[in-house]
Each structure stands twice: as structure tokens, then as C-alpha cells.
Design a protein around this motif. Structure first.
Motif, PDB file in Angstrom:
ATOM      1  N   SER A   1       0.820  -1.195   0.000  1.00 18.63           N
ATOM      2  CA  SER A   1       0.000   0.000   0.000  1.00 18.63           C
ATOM      3  C   SER A   1       0.865   1.260   0.000  1.00 18.63           C
ATOM      4  O   SER A   1       0.587   2.218  -0.733  1.00 18.63           O
ATOM      5  CB  SER A   1      -0.929  -0.022   1.215  1.00 18.63           C
ATOM      6  N   CYS A   2       1.910   1.263   0.812  1.00 19.74           N
ATOM      7  CA  CYS A   2       2.824   2.403   0.847  1.00 19.74           C
ATOM      8  C   CYS A   2       3.556   2.565  -0.485  1.00 19.74           C
ATOM      9  O   CYS A   2       3.716   3.687  -0.979  1.00 19.74           O
ATOM     10  CB  CYS A   2       3.851   2.231   1.966  1.00 19.74           C
ATOM     11  N   GLN A   3       4.003   1.446  -1.057  1.00 16.32           N
ATOM     12  CA  GLN A   3       4.746   1.512  -2.315  1.00 16.32           C
ATOM     13  C   GLN A   3       3.890   2.042  -3.467  1.00 16.32           C
ATOM     14  O   GLN A   3       4.393   2.734  -4.338  1.00 16.32           O
ATOM     15  CB  GLN A   3       5.320   0.132  -2.669  1.00 16.32           C
ATOM     16  N   GLU A   4       2.594   1.721  -3.469  1.00 16.39           N
ATOM     17  CA  GLU A   4       1.708   2.247  -4.515  1.00 16.39           C
ATOM     18  C   GLU A   4       1.707   3.775  -4.492  1.00 16.39           C
ATOM     19  O   GLU A   4       1.779   4.420  -5.539  1.00 16.39           O
ATOM     20  CB  GLU A   4       0.287   1.723  -4.330  1.00 16.39           C
ATOM     21  N   ILE A   5       1.631   4.350  -3.311  1.00 24.29           N
ATOM     22  CA  ILE A   5       1.608   5.818  -3.201  1.00 24.29           C
ATOM     23  C   ILE A   5       2.982   6.402  -3.517  1.00 24.29           C
ATOM     24  O   ILE A   5       3.080   7.424  -4.207  1.00 24.29           O
ATOM     25  CB  ILE A   5       1.113   6.248  -1.806  1.00 24.29           C
ATOM     26  N   LEU A   6       4.049   5.752  -3.059  1.00 27.37           N
ATOM     27  CA  LEU A   6       5.391   6.246  -3.369  1.00 27.37           C
ATOM     28  C   LEU A   6       5.673   6.176  -4.866  1.00 27.37           C
ATOM     29  O   LEU A   6       6.320   7.067  -5.423  1.00 27.37           O
ATOM     30  CB  LEU A   6       6.445   5.446  -2.598  1.00 27.37           C
ATOM     31  N   GLU A   7       5.184   5.147  -5.538  1.00 32.42           N
ATOM     32  CA  GLU A   7       5.363   5.034  -6.991  1.00 32.42           C
ATOM     33  C   GLU A   7       4.596   6.129  -7.719  1.00 32.42           C
ATOM     34  O   GLU A   7       5.069   6.661  -8.720  1.00 32.42           O
ATOM     35  CB  GLU A   7       4.931   3.653  -7.492  1.00 32.42           C
ATOM     36  N   GLN A   8       3.388   6.461  -7.237  1.00 37.36           N
ATOM     37  CA  GLN A   8       2.618   7.554  -7.840  1.00 37.36           C
ATOM     38  C   GLN A   8       3.402   8.861  -7.749  1.00 37.36           C
ATOM     39  O   GLN A   8       3.418   9.650  -8.677  1.00 37.36           O
ATOM     40  CB  GLN A   8       1.274   7.743  -7.125  1.00 37.36           C
ATOM     41  N   ARG A   9       4.048   9.064  -6.605  1.00 35.37           N
ATOM     42  CA  ARG A   9       4.827  10.288  -6.398  1.00 35.37           C
ATOM     43  C   ARG A   9       6.011  10.337  -7.359  1.00 35.37           C
ATOM     44  O   ARG A   9       6.342  11.385  -7.903  1.00 35.37           O
ATOM     45  CB  ARG A   9       5.318  10.339  -4.954  1.00 35.37           C
TER      46      ARG A   9
END
Length: 190
Positions: free
Chosen positions: A172-180
């Protein structure tokens, strides 16, 4: 989303409640077991019985008063500074990561890490008491070295979720970091 049940590293039941507030904002809360009245009663009774035994031997009523006072102060300190009921992680892609610990007394402790300081979120492993345990941590960017790490911030230190729960939080954290990372950066900001 609904709560999912997992186990901690010690085998205690914990619950993960993921919430998606928007595409770039998620909250992941791990709830620990509440304080059991049975264990609280057992400890209190043991202390008070020991104090009563000392009172019978010494015939000093201060022993009973001190036992009651120490038990109450100890309980207040435990509930206010030690027993954590919930740990949460709020990841906002454009702002940063907020880590909150909610104590049994209602007190909350919050730490905010700006997204510019976050290098990555990783699952790390450690050897503790002849066991390998896994924990989630935030790697902080070293301002002097873009490839370096200046600090490591461990997450969920009280609940200590097992690997299966950590993997869900990690993804879940990686999905948001990848979006960034893939989002276009405004001019002038690196």
C-alpha cells in the motif's frame, strides 16, 4: 475496507484496518488487543495479597496504604506511557507520512515525516532471541548524499505485526510512493 485479522510476532491477535481516503492518501491502522480485565485483576490481587501478608507480619497499616498507592500509580503510568492500543500510518503522497500511536489512556503521540525526506519504505529483518522478526521502516534521505540514507524510522514497534501483515502495508505504501515518483514535478522542484 473491513478489518483484517493477523497475528503479532508474539502470536497475539492484531487487526489491520486499511482506509483509502483518495488515490494518493491511505491510512493503515494496526489495533492491538485491549488490556484484559482478568490480567489486571490478577496483578492487583497479587500485589494487595502480598501487602496484606506484610501487614499481618508487621502490623503497620502504612504497608497497605503504600501497596494501594503504588498499584494505582503504576496502573496510571502503564496506561499513559506503555500500553499502546493502536498504531496508524497515514501516507499522503504530496505531503508525507504521519505515524500515530494511541495509548490506552487516550493519549496520542504523532510524528510527521515530509515526503521530501522519505527515500523508501522497506521491510527489514532482525534477529531477536533466536528468532528472525520482520519490521517495516522508513528510510530517510541523506541531504548530503542523494543515494545515501541518513536515518531509519521503524514502524509498528508496539504491535510487531508478522510478515503477512507487513507485506500488505508495504504494498500500500509503495503504490503511493510510486505515484509520487511517476507524477510530473512542477518546475523548480526536484
Amino acid at each position: 475496507m473491513e478489518e483484517r485479522l493477523y497475528r503479532s510476532a508474539s502470536g497475539a491477535p492484531i487487526a489491520l484496518r486499511p482506509r483509502q481516503h483518495s488515490a494518493s492518501c491511505r491510512e493503515l491502522a494496526v489495533r492491538c488487543p485491549r488490556l484484559q480485565l482478568r490480567s489486571l485483576s490478577a496483578v492487583t490481587s497479587a500485589v494487595w495479597l502480598a501487602a496484606y501478608g506484610l501487614f499481618v507480619l508487621s502490623e503497620n497499616s502504612m504497608v497497605l496504604s503504600a501497596a494501594i498507592f503504588i498499584t494505582l500509580i503504576g496502573l496510571i503510568i502503564y496506561l499513559h506511557f506503555v500500553k499502546i492500543d493502536q498504531e496508524s500510518l497515514l501516507v499522503i503522497g504530496s505531503l508525507g507520512i504521519q505515524v500515530t500511536s494511541s495509548y490506552a489512556s487516550g493519549k496520542e503521540s504523532t510524528t510527521f515525516i515530509e515526503m521530501g525526506q522519505v527515500k523508501d519504505v522497506v521491510i527489514n529483518e532482525a534477529i531477536h532471541m533466536q528468532k528472525v522478526i520482520y519490521y517495516l521502516c522508513i528510510l530517510l534521505q541523506d541531504p548530503g548524499d542523494p543515494q545515501g540514507v541518513s536515518d531509519i524510522v521503524p514502524l509498528f514497534q508496539s504491535s510487531k505485526p508478522r510478515l503477512d501483515c507487513l507485506i500488505e502495508v508495504y504494498k500500500s505504501c509503495q503504490e503511493i510512493l510510486e505515484q509520487r515518483k511517476t507524477a510530473p514535478q512542477p518546475s523548480g522542484i526536484k
